[in-house]
Design an enzyme around this catalytic site. Structure first.
Site, short mmCIF file in Angstrom:
data_model
loop_
_atom_site.label_atom_id
_atom_site.label_comp_id
_atom_site.label_asym_id
_atom_site.label_seq_id
_atom_site.Cartn_x
_atom_site.Cartn_y
_atom_site.Cartn_z
N HIS A 5 0.80 -1.22 0.00
CA HIS A 5 0.00 0.00 0.00
C HIS A 5 0.84 1.27 0.00
CE1 HIS A 5 -2.69 3.00 2.23
NE2 HIS A 5 -3.26 2.81 1.05
N HIS A 41 -0.02 10.84 -1.95
CA HIS A 41 -1.27 10.61 -1.24
C HIS A 41 -1.69 11.83 -0.45
CE1 HIS A 41 -4.20 9.05 1.62
NE2 HIS A 41 -4.29 7.94 0.90
#
Length: 275
Positions: A5, A41
């Site tokens: 991730h 992100h």
């Protein structure tokens, strides 16, 4: 598939593969004009992670190409799938089609090397909101119109929005993606929170149904070994995690390894596994 991730810095490709990942998830930040700019992100993100690692998208794709091209000194044969988590917060809905074209252009140039000896990994486009389905349409149209239709064999699709599966099904239809045509269905939540397996099980049932629309299901973001075990036993094909080594540990369990193993390159990520 063990999906590492939030792999947004180039050095993290090796880091997560070394931990056991055979897939990675990378965030792609778009500008307001619909141009893919960075792997980033931002805040907030998962607990116990640094949210602000980033690279220029073109440079990252080139590094990814080297990591997935046999014969390259940076080649990692274990890395077989890449999930591109598309961050569209600044993209107007009217620009979604062009955003898809832009992403396709960048992948062709920087990852697929113009269709000549590019990276071999499968690419999964994860769109966060169903109403942005035209991004998929634009992406597919660019490859088909510019002579790269064959590359669509390497591309799959996912809507990660936490909504009714029927709504997601409609989104794929609107995008021109047929049922069982390289579709992954995701479910999950940040590792900061607990989540039941209710929707995951619904997605698995849809996958296994003769009239379902998806080929595969993945669950995110799962870090506890007990939760990983539960998700695998519930039927998830992929586990997205910050700790790939923990999924490796689960796969070593005597009962688990009787039924499941780590995916290999020859395992088609667009084909539903039948027991």
């Amino acid at each position: 598939w063990i999906m590492g991730h939030m792999v947004n810095a180039i050095y993290q490709i090796d880091e997560f593969v070394d931990l056991g990942a055979n897939a990675i998830e990378t965030d792609v930040e778009f500008s307001s004009s619909g141009k893919a700019k960075y792997t980033y992100h931002g805040v907030p993100c998962d607990c116990f992670r640094w949210c602000k690692k980033w690279e220029n998208i073109d440079g990252f794709l080139e590094a990814l190409r080297r990591a997935t091209t046999p014969g390259d000194s940076k080649y990692r044969k274990e890395l077989i799938l890449v999930v591109l988590d598309l961050k569209l917060d600044y993209v107007y809905l009217s620009d979604a089609y062009d955003a898809g074209k832009d992403l396709a252009q960048r992948l062709v140039k920087h990852y697929w090397n113009g269709g000549r000896n590019g990276g071999r990994a499968y690419i999964l486009l994860s769109v966060p909101v169903v109403e942005y389905y035209r991004l998929i349409t634009g992406f597919r149209a660019h490859l088909m119109n510019e002579g790269y239709k064959d590359l669509l064999a390497k591309v799959g699709y996912d809507f990660s929005e936490d909504t009714y599966l029927s709504t997601i099904h409609d989104g794929f239809r609107n995008a021109g993606v047929r049922d069982k045509d390289h579709i992954w269905q995701s479910d999950g939540i940040s590792n900061c929170f607990a989540r039941t397996l209710t929707r995951l099980k619904e997605a698995v049932s849809n996958r296994d149904s003769t009239d379902g629309y998806s080929n595969k299901v993945y669950y995110w973001t799962v870090d506890k070994e007990t939760s990983i075990t539960d998700a695998i036993n519930a039927g998830a094909d992929g586990i997205m995690t910050n700790h790939p080594d923990r999924v490796i540990n689960v796969l070593k369990d005597d009962e688990i390894k009787k039924k499941f193993r780590l995916a290999r390159y020859r395992d088609n990520p667009w084909k539903t596994f039948r027991k």
